[in-house]
Design an enzyme around this catalytic site. Structure first.
Site, short mmCIF file in Angstrom:
data_model
loop_
_atom_site.label_atom_id
_atom_site.label_comp_id
_atom_site.label_asym_id
_atom_site.label_seq_id
_atom_site.Cartn_x
_atom_site.Cartn_y
_atom_site.Cartn_z
N CYS A 17 1.45 8.93 0.16
CA CYS A 17 0.00 9.31 0.06
C CYS A 17 -1.25 9.51 0.61
O CYS A 17 -0.67 8.70 1.31
CB CYS A 17 0.05 8.42 -1.48
SG CYS A 17 1.44 7.74 -2.01
N GLY A 43 0.72 13.88 1.37
CA GLY A 43 1.66 14.30 -0.28
C GLY A 43 1.52 15.79 -1.05
O GLY A 43 0.12 15.69 -1.45
N ASN A 117 -2.21 4.16 -2.39
CA ASN A 117 -1.29 4.72 -1.04
C ASN A 117 -0.90 3.55 -0.64
O ASN A 117 -1.20 2.42 -0.03
CB ASN A 117 -2.07 5.47 0.31
CG ASN A 117 -1.41 5.69 1.52
OD1 ASN A 117 -0.42 6.01 1.53
ND2 ASN A 117 -2.13 5.59 2.55
N GLY A 118 0.60 3.71 -0.35
CA GLY A 118 1.51 2.18 0.21
C GLY A 118 2.18 1.80 -0.47
O GLY A 118 2.33 2.09 -1.87
N TYR A 257 2.67 10.89 13.97
CA TYR A 257 2.69 11.82 13.37
C TYR A 257 2.19 11.83 12.13
O TYR A 257 1.48 13.58 11.81
CB TYR A 257 4.14 11.41 13.27
CG TYR A 257 5.24 12.74 11.96
CD1 TYR A 257 5.11 13.57 12.08
CD2 TYR A 257 5.46 11.46 10.60
CE1 TYR A 257 5.94 14.47 11.31
CE2 TYR A 257 5.72 12.69 9.88
CZ TYR A 257 6.67 14.22 9.75
OH TYR A 257 6.82 14.66 8.93
#
Ligand code: SF4
Length: 485
Positions: A17, A43, A117-118, A257
């Protein structure tokens, strides 16, 4: 490799996310739309925005890209001076609209919206406990347990309720919670996912990546600290620590990345960090070759670094087709190679008759690498030498990255030579752990230079709790440092 929603044909890592929040701007929802658009690479399955005018929350969420979910009419309905937004790729919970965020709840003390997020590593245990106590869950998302913990705390003040919730959850979270009048921000004690704070006029913005600040014209102020809680309201910004010091462990893959090259993570520009990874790779594994090329998009910076360090010319040997959209008919397993062809092509005039160094950022299952090597050979490459700008990924991630199960990770069970044969390369080299840390590590003296290295080493920065139990043998060899080591 680029983060895409066509995981069927692209077997690489996927980020879960991105979050964006703003306080103190009359067009908060519109700016959140622009911020989310800049975070779209994190996302692509769903997007949502919740806004507040100080009296009530209004929100909209949908499946698809930010530009598909929102139009001008929908945005115009999201009125107010504060907003939070979210883009999602599913790793915890199913891919369906109920799980799209921000999640919005009404409690006795008012309404609240959450964007996260996570991944929480102990949410199943908490969820079972809360269900036994009578809580009814509307989603299969781990984020909903945070809302229930806040609601059940009985606290009038949102920050007090959130402190109560944060004392119980473990794992990775860059979290935004908004009520009618406040924006509250929290980052997990290890700071696993990135989160930055910026200013826009008299207002404040927070975002997963600094590229979102550039998109809305905000100025970067600083990164949110691990274990820090920020409250932004009409009184301004207040900051506090909600947890004792834990080992800083930002996700290394943000540099390798995930993050956009124009973002700064932990004060380091991602493009420059990737170039240093490429230079290090050249030091560790030089090769006689005619041309260097990178797998677009995220390996291009490392390929430039490799080319600069070796003096071998960098060329665009691989081109990405950017228009493989959500409605693209996914190939069957039998046609997987076709899927890679739809997405990438080799430039025959660049690689024909040449000894090619192909730089990639990681190998997960190995199937995509095999197809790309094959593409280069079909385009006439005489030799293909694969250089990977990270160490082998041998362990699953429990913190919001979809790394597949351990059995699917080719490096978990095969030697480098076996992987070389499997992907059909003339030679293969993975950057060493030390080389990677030297290239991107902060010189701050913290353990592992402040990075999470768990998918390389199996040494996890937090307790794993039910995440480990649910993955069982898949996590084979996982060790944890515990929160305070
Ligand atoms: S396990 Fe790997 S992918 Fe997951 S947070 Fe740690 S470094 Fe990132």
């Amino acid at each position: 490799m680029g983060c895409d929603r066509d995981g069927m044909i692209w077997d690489e890592l996927n980020e879960e996310c991105g979050v964006f929040g703003i306080y103190g701007h009359p067009e908060a929802a519109r700016l959140t739309y622009y911020g989310l658009h800049a975070l779209q690479h994190r996302g692509q399955e769903s997007a949502g925005i919740c806004a507040s005018d100080g009296e009530r929350l209004t929100f909209h969420r949908g499946m698809g890209l930010v530009t598909e979910v929102f139009d001008a009419a929908r945005l115009a309905k999201l009125r107010g001076h504060m907003a939070i937004g979210h883009v999602r790729y599913t790793t915890a919970g199913e891919s369906r609209l109920e799980n799209a965020q921000p999640l919005v709840f009404t409690t006795g003390a008012g309404s609240m919206a959450l964007a996260h997020n996570g991944n929480l590593v102990n949410y199943r245990r908490i969820k079972h406990r809360l269900e036994r106590q009578g809580s009814l869950f509307q989603t299969s998302s781990d984020t909903e347990v945070i809302a229930h913990l806040i609601a059940r705390s009985g606290c009038e003040e949102i920050a007090d309720g959130l402190r109560h919730a944060l004392a119980q959850i473990q794992g990775a979270y860059a979290l935004l919670v908004m009520t009618e009048r406040k924006l509250v921000v929290a980052l997990d004690p290890n700071g696993i996912r990135p989160l930055s704070l910026g200013r826009l006029g008299d207002g404040y913005v927070v975002a997963s990546e600094t590229c979102a600040f550039d998109a809305v014209g905000a100025t970067y102020v600083r990164d949110v600290e691990p274990g820090e809680l920020l409250v932004i309201d009409e009184g301004g910004l207040s900051c506090e620590r909600f947890s004792a010091h834990a080992r800083r462990a930002i996700c290394t893959f943000e540099y390798i990345y995930f993050a956009r090259p124009d973002s700064d993570v932990g004060g380091l520009n991602v493009h420059l960090a990737r170039k240093r990874l490429g230079r290090k790779l050249a030091e560790e594994a030089p090769v006689d070759a005619d041309v260097v090329t990178g797998v677009p998009d995220s390996s291009i910076s490392a390929a430039i670094g490799y080319a600069e360090a070796t003096g071998i010319p960098y060329e665009l040997g691989l081109i990405k087709n950017r228009y493989v959209g959500r409605t693209f008919i996914q190939p069957t397993q039998a046609l997987r190679a076709q899927g890679v062809r739809m997405k990438l092509s080799a430039v025959r005039q660049v690689v024909a008759g040449k000894r090619v160094v192909m730089i990639d950022d990681s190998i997960v299952r190995g199937t995509t690498s095999r197809h790309i090597v094959q593409l280069l050979r079909e385009a006439g490459a005489k030799e293909v030498h694969v250089r990977i700008s990270s160490p082998p990924v041998r362990h699953p991630c429990f913190y919001g990255i979809d790394t597949s199960t351990r059995e699917e990770l080719i490096a978990a069970t095969r030697s480098v030579e076996e992987i070389r044969r499997a992907i059909g390369a003339d030679s293969l080299y993975f950057l060493s752990l030390e080389g990677m840390l030297e290239a991107i590590g902060r010189p701050d003296g913290e353990a592992d230079r402040g990075h999470c290295l768990a998918c390389f080493t199996g040494c996890y920065p937090t307790a794993l709790d039910d995440a480990l139990a649910s993955h069982g043998a898949e996590a084979g060899g996982a060790r944890t440092r515990g929160r305070d080591s």
